[in-house]
Design an enzyme around this catalytic site. Structure first.
Site, mmCIF file in Angstrom:
data_model
loop_
_atom_site.group_PDB
_atom_site.id
_atom_site.type_symbol
_atom_site.label_atom_id
_atom_site.label_comp_id
_atom_site.label_asym_id
_atom_site.label_seq_id
_atom_site.Cartn_x
_atom_site.Cartn_y
_atom_site.Cartn_z
ATOM 1 N N GLU A 1 0.806 -1.219 0.000
ATOM 2 C CA GLU A 1 0.000 0.000 0.000
ATOM 3 C C GLU A 1 0.840 1.271 0.000
ATOM 4 O O GLU A 1 1.940 1.306 0.553
ATOM 5 C CB GLU A 1 -0.881 0.057 1.253
ATOM 6 C CG GLU A 1 -2.023 -0.910 1.290
ATOM 7 C CD GLU A 1 -2.836 -0.748 2.564
ATOM 8 O OE1 GLU A 1 -4.072 -0.705 2.469
ATOM 9 O OE2 GLU A 1 -2.233 -0.671 3.651
ATOM 10 N N GLU B 1 -8.459 1.700 5.714
ATOM 11 C CA GLU B 1 -8.804 1.648 7.132
ATOM 12 C C GLU B 1 -10.102 2.399 7.425
ATOM 13 O O GLU B 1 -10.944 1.930 8.201
ATOM 14 C CB GLU B 1 -7.659 2.225 7.965
ATOM 15 C CG GLU B 1 -6.421 1.343 8.036
ATOM 16 C CD GLU B 1 -6.594 0.152 8.962
ATOM 17 O OE1 GLU B 1 -7.593 0.117 9.707
ATOM 18 O OE2 GLU B 1 -5.726 -0.743 8.949
ATOM 19 N N GLU C 1 -13.288 0.609 9.045
ATOM 20 C CA GLU C 1 -13.674 0.991 10.403
ATOM 21 C C GLU C 1 -15.019 1.699 10.470
ATOM 22 O O GLU C 1 -15.646 1.733 11.532
ATOM 23 C CB GLU C 1 -12.583 1.861 11.022
ATOM 24 C CG GLU C 1 -11.290 1.094 11.280
ATOM 25 C CD GLU C 1 -10.179 1.956 11.842
ATOM 26 O OE1 GLU C 1 -9.302 1.409 12.521
ATOM 27 O OE2 GLU C 1 -10.177 3.186 11.610
ATOM 28 N N ASP D 1 2.836 5.478 26.931
ATOM 29 C CA ASP D 1 1.748 5.093 27.828
ATOM 30 C C ASP D 1 2.335 4.897 29.222
ATOM 31 O O ASP D 1 3.102 3.959 29.464
ATOM 32 C CB ASP D 1 1.107 3.804 27.314
ATOM 33 C CG ASP D 1 -0.065 3.335 28.147
ATOM 34 O OD1 ASP D 1 -0.143 3.683 29.342
ATOM 35 O OD2 ASP D 1 -0.914 2.607 27.611
#
EC number: 3.1.3.-
Length: 206
Positions: A110, A119, A123, A144
């Site tokens: 891609e 996507e 989605e 995180d």
């Protein structure tokens, strides 16, 4: 480079000239409606719940920090509570919502824009009609704090044909996305400030 600190994340945002064409690249888009409003998505499950359930071995939770429950949906908290052993810490309800951008991991064959188009189609159950994809991009590096993980993502703008009123009325059946939302209506979310900054950076750099 601009830095944002939230209770669970440290976020670095910087403008870049291009996005690496690699199978490890994760690319996302903030969609912009025909009435010039930015779209984000609400995830069906929280990242905290996903992390906890993936690492349950054995599948019994002895205790869980109240701080973690701040970043979980109420149905997930109930599920965790069901698995808690007697005498463990209490769990409280939250008004949490896990916001994400539409997009994902680049396939080997891609282009960057092809990935974004695929996507978004997957989605949103093909509900959004893409007119064009912007040329400017930002790099987003997220640490995180809850699980000590680091993520590197890229983001562009994607212009669609739908009005915001239409977008928020769509019923989404995707396994990951529960609904689409206006970013501007999410000012109480812990991610709002840096998502708005990303949007404004892309919008005014075009």
């Amino acid at each position: 480079m601009t830095t944002f600190e939230t209770p669970r994340e440290t976020v670095f945002i910087e403008s870049v000239d291009s996005i690496p064409q690699s199978k490890k690249t994760h690319v996302f888009a903030i969609c912009v409606t025909v009435d010039n409003k930015p779209i984000v998505a609400a995830r069906r499950s929280s990242f905290v719940f996903q992390e906890i359930t993936m690492n349950m071995n054995p599948p019994i939770v002895v205790t869980i920090s109240k701080h973690l429950t701040n970043y979980m949906y109420n149905n997930e908290i109930k599920e965790i509570k069901r698995k808690l052993q007697k005498g463990s810490a209490p769990i409280y309800k939250t008004s949490f919502e896990e916001l994400i951008l539409l997009g994902g991991k680049l396939n080997k064959s891609e282009t960057i824009d092809d990935c974004i188009r695929r996507e978004i189609k997957e989605e949103t159950d093909s509900k959004l009609t893409i007119k064009s994809i912007g040329t400017t991009c930002v790099k987003i590096t997220i640490t995180d704090k809850l699980f000590n993980r680091k993520y590197v993502n890229y983001c562009k703008l994607c212009y669609i044909d739908e009005l915001m009123e239409e977008v928020i009325s769509f019923v989404i059946y995707n396994v990951e996305i529960r609904k689409l939302k206006s970013l501007l209506d999410c000012d109480n979310n812990d991610k709002f400030n840096y998502l708005r900054f990303i949007y404004n950076t892309l919008l005014y750099s075009k």
